[in-house]
Design a protein around this motif. Structure first.
Motif, PDB file in Angstrom:
ATOM      1  N   LYS A  13       0.455   6.990  -0.929  1.00 16.04           N
ATOM      2  CA  LYS A  13       1.642   6.647  -1.699  1.00 16.04           C
ATOM      3  C   LYS A  13       1.365   5.329  -2.406  1.00 16.04           C
ATOM      4  O   LYS A  13       1.045   4.341  -1.763  1.00 16.04           O
ATOM      5  N   THR A  39       7.054   2.943  11.811  1.00 10.31           N
ATOM      6  CA  THR A  39       6.489   4.234  11.389  1.00 10.31           C
ATOM      7  C   THR A  39       5.794   4.073  10.039  1.00 10.31           C
ATOM      8  O   THR A  39       5.793   2.981   9.464  1.00 10.31           O
ATOM      9  N   ASP A  40       5.257   5.181   9.523  1.00  5.98           N
ATOM     10  CA  ASP A  40       4.634   5.153   8.194  1.00  5.98           C
ATOM     11  C   ASP A  40       5.657   4.745   7.132  1.00  5.98           C
ATOM     12  O   ASP A  40       5.314   4.098   6.146  1.00  5.98           O
ATOM     13  N   GLU A  41       6.908   5.125   7.378  1.00  3.72           N
ATOM     14  CA  GLU A  41       7.979   4.763   6.439  1.00  3.72           C
ATOM     15  C   GLU A  41       8.171   3.242   6.423  1.00  3.72           C
ATOM     16  O   GLU A  41       8.335   2.641   5.361  1.00  3.72           O
ATOM     17  N   THR A  42       8.130   2.634   7.625  1.00  2.00           N
ATOM     18  CA  THR A  42       8.255   1.170   7.722  1.00  2.00           C
ATOM     19  C   THR A  42       7.084   0.525   6.994  1.00  2.00           C
ATOM     20  O   THR A  42       7.250  -0.460   6.272  1.00  2.00           O
ATOM     21  N   ALA A  44       5.295   1.792   4.573  1.00  2.93           N
ATOM     22  CA  ALA A  44       5.443   1.987   3.116  1.00  2.93           C
ATOM     23  C   ALA A  44       6.399   0.926   2.559  1.00  2.93           C
ATOM     24  O   ALA A  44       6.153   0.366   1.481  1.00  2.93           O
TER      25      ALA A  44
END
Ligand code: ZN
Length: 190
Positions: A13, A39-42, A44
């Protein structure tokens, strides 16, 4: 875009520079919430924050400054002639702090072009989760102590200008509003 690039784009991303909120946006007065799990969201979000901070340019940024009410901070205190040294703080807490107070002339990406002296603890003992969700406990001093206390204030909806006199605070907000209006007019005219 080459084939290699398009493949990479599928999997990685790209980082995004996000707009930084400025005073008197009420979102900046909001209290942020702890992150349940890194997480990966954090990650990102932290990547976007770092990119946004470097582009500004600045040395610290809290998630609420790009409108995300989460206890997440990024920082890079390396000097111009040093390699980048990004630091990531999820759910930071101050465990202990020195009684000794030190003044420092602070600025803030949410209050552009305003600088004033604020006194804060000279040393603070921190606990936070890093980019990978690993717990870190360490003492911060010098610019690190100043910056982390400034950024952690953002998580509670507090800005450095809140420590200044009412008059200075009003002037600071007016200055930001005036500069933004000026920039808008230039954009409209071109
Ligand atoms: Zn700030």
């Amino acid at each position: 875009m080459t084939l290699d690039e398009s493949l990479a784009a599928t999997y990685i991303k790209p980082m995004t520079i996000r707009p930084i909120l400025t005073v008197p946006n009420p979102v900046l007065k909001q209290r942020s919430k702890p992150v349940a799990k890194v997480t990966d969201e954090t990650r990102a979000l932290m990547d976007d924050m770092l990119e946004t901070m470097y582009a500004a340019p600045g040395i610290g940024l809290a998630a609420i400054q790009i409108g995300e009410p989460l206890n997440v901070i990024v920082m890079d205190l390396s000097k111009d002639d040093e390699d980048p040294n990004p630091q990531y703080f999820v759910n930071p807490e101050i465990l202990e702090q020195a009684e000794e107070q030190k003044p420092y002339e602070e600025g803030c990406l949410s209050v552009p072009d305003v600088f004033d002296e604020v006194e804060r603890s000279a040393r603070v003992k921190l606990r936070y989760l890093d980019y990978h969700g690993k717990e870190v406990v360490e003492w911060a001093e010098g610019l690190y102590a100043v910056c982390i206390q400034h950024e952690m204030d953002h998580l509670n909806g507090v800005l450095f200008i809140d420590y200044l006199s009412r008059l200075k605070r009003k002037r600071a907000v007016k200055k930001v509003q005036k500069a933004e209006k000026f920039a808008e007019n230039i954009k409209d005219a071109s």
